[in-house]
Design an enzyme around this catalytic site. Sequence first.
Site, mmCIF file in Angstrom:
data_model
loop_
_atom_site.group_PDB
_atom_site.id
_atom_site.type_symbol
_atom_site.label_atom_id
_atom_site.label_comp_id
_atom_site.label_asym_id
_atom_site.label_seq_id
_atom_site.Cartn_x
_atom_site.Cartn_y
_atom_site.Cartn_z
ATOM 1 N N ASN A 144 7.219 8.694 7.478
ATOM 2 C CA ASN A 144 7.803 7.462 7.991
ATOM 3 C C ASN A 144 9.200 7.382 7.387
ATOM 4 O O ASN A 144 9.350 7.089 6.208
ATOM 5 C CB ASN A 144 6.950 6.251 7.563
ATOM 6 C CG ASN A 144 7.621 4.929 7.915
ATOM 7 O OD1 ASN A 144 8.602 4.902 8.668
ATOM 8 N ND2 ASN A 144 7.108 3.833 7.373
ATOM 9 N N LYS B 151 11.537 5.335 7.947
ATOM 10 C CA LYS B 151 12.083 3.982 7.785
ATOM 11 C C LYS B 151 13.527 3.960 8.337
ATOM 12 O O LYS B 151 13.801 4.621 9.322
ATOM 13 C CB LYS B 151 11.970 3.541 6.327
ATOM 14 C CG LYS B 151 10.521 3.715 5.805
ATOM 15 C CD LYS B 151 10.268 3.134 4.477
ATOM 16 C CE LYS B 151 8.800 3.367 4.089
ATOM 17 N NZ LYS B 151 8.451 2.728 2.828
ATOM 18 N N HIS C 152 3.502 -2.003 9.635
ATOM 19 C CA HIS C 152 3.885 -1.601 8.280
ATOM 20 C C HIS C 152 4.161 -2.867 7.448
ATOM 21 O O HIS C 152 4.670 -3.858 7.967
ATOM 22 C CB HIS C 152 5.126 -0.713 8.341
ATOM 23 C CG HIS C 152 5.408 -0.046 7.044
ATOM 24 N ND1 HIS C 152 6.033 -0.698 6.006
ATOM 25 C CD2 HIS C 152 5.101 1.189 6.587
ATOM 26 C CE1 HIS C 152 6.119 0.125 4.965
ATOM 27 N NE2 HIS C 152 5.557 1.275 5.298
ATOM 28 N N GLU D 200 6.439 -3.550 5.503
ATOM 29 C CA GLU D 200 7.839 -3.991 5.551
ATOM 30 C C GLU D 200 8.088 -4.841 6.793
ATOM 31 O O GLU D 200 8.871 -5.789 6.768
ATOM 32 C CB GLU D 200 8.774 -2.765 5.516
ATOM 33 C CG GLU D 200 8.802 -2.153 4.125
ATOM 34 C CD GLU D 200 9.034 -0.656 4.112
ATOM 35 O OE1 GLU D 200 9.496 -0.105 5.120
ATOM 36 O OE2 GLU D 200 8.732 -0.036 3.069
ATOM 37 N N GLU E 188 -2.087 1.375 2.941
ATOM 38 C CA GLU E 188 -0.880 1.412 2.121
ATOM 39 C C GLU E 188 -0.838 0.178 1.216
ATOM 40 O O GLU E 188 -0.387 -0.896 1.647
ATOM 41 C CB GLU E 188 0.364 1.407 3.015
ATOM 42 C CG GLU E 188 0.477 2.611 3.915
ATOM 43 C CD GLU E 188 1.931 2.923 4.248
ATOM 44 O OE1 GLU E 188 2.284 4.091 4.160
ATOM 45 O OE2 GLU E 188 2.702 1.998 4.571
ATOM 46 N N GLY F 207 7.165 2.714 -2.217
ATOM 47 C CA GLY F 207 8.548 2.839 -2.678
ATOM 48 C C GLY F 207 8.739 2.481 -4.137
ATOM 49 O O GLY F 207 9.861 2.332 -4.614
ATOM 50 N N SER G 4 3.962 6.000 -2.224
ATOM 51 C CA SER G 4 4.435 6.925 -3.272
ATOM 52 C C SER G 4 3.639 8.229 -3.316
ATOM 53 O O SER G 4 3.460 8.817 -4.378
ATOM 54 C CB SER G 4 4.433 6.238 -4.649
ATOM 55 O OG SER G 4 5.311 5.127 -4.649
HETATM 56 P P1 13P Z 1 6.833 5.712 -0.011
HETATM 57 O O1 13P Z 1 6.138 7.037 0.194
HETATM 58 O O2 13P Z 1 8.313 5.808 -0.091
HETATM 59 O O3 13P Z 1 6.220 4.932 -1.137
HETATM 60 O O4 13P Z 1 6.554 4.850 1.313
HETATM 61 C C1 13P Z 1 5.261 4.787 1.790
HETATM 62 C C2 13P Z 1 5.309 4.142 3.104
HETATM 63 O O5 13P Z 1 5.616 2.973 3.217
HETATM 64 C C3 13P Z 1 5.001 4.959 4.290
HETATM 65 O O6 13P Z 1 4.860 4.163 5.405
#
Ligand code: 13P
Length: 255
Positions: A13, A15, A98, A100, A170, A176, A216
């Site tokens: 992903n 982003k 997601h 976010e 997640e 992140g 992560s």
């Molecule tokens: P990270 O791997 O950067 O922690 O992000 C995970 C994520 O949100 C994948 O959708």
Amino acid sequence: MNKAKRAAVIAGNWKMNKTPAEAAALINEMKPLVKDADCKVVLCVPAIDIPAAVEAAKGSNIEIGAENVHFKESGAYTGEIAANMLVEAGVKYVVIGHSERRQYFGETDQTVNLRTLAAVKAGLTAIVCVGETLEQRELGYTETLLKFQTKMALTNVSASDLDKIIIAYEPVWAIGTGVTATAEQADEGNGYVREAIAEVYGKEVAETVTVQYGGSMNAKNADELVAKVNVDGGLIGGASLKAEDFSVIVKAASK
Ligand code: 13P
């Protein structure tokens, strides 16, 4: 539990990262590194990158996904993208719900459900994200929350359409942050998701649904995470922006 009943999927992903030219360059770098994968390899990219990504991935085992989809087929929804537009552009997967998007863009369990239905209807595979915040975990609501989010997302999704559904667990506190869930926490969270699916569709069907872990996940911890019985691959943020790291994760899921 029988992992053999379901496909392992490693999905990046990206982003809000990479321009179209950068996307093509990164995919070209990744292609030789992941070509022998014994799992599905997906890159979910910003909408503007989709044509370049589809073109770059042509003839390889990398499939392209989007990061969101609107739930209406067309209409006055400025800035949004409909499922059939994604399909025509060559997209096969789409990330939905997601954290976010839930946190910054007003996504709710209801809109997650509507988007999921629209994606499945168009023939896309929906990667539906669920996950608890640190506060919810500390209050002891992880199981309740994960089951609720999973069931809400799947409302009115028929059993025969579950082959177009992937759930990504997640934990919000692990995204992140560099703080990964332990393999046991990932397995437990994914297990709650699978139980929720079993409660609605039956145990046998639930065994066939791919449930990813995300948060992560990286080249160092992927081995341990994907070895868990309930972890059928991963949804990778930061590490999917580095060809070498992403390929190590793909290899971990191919064992
Ligand atoms: P990270 O791997 O950067 O922690 O992000 C995970 C994520 O949100 C994948 O959708």
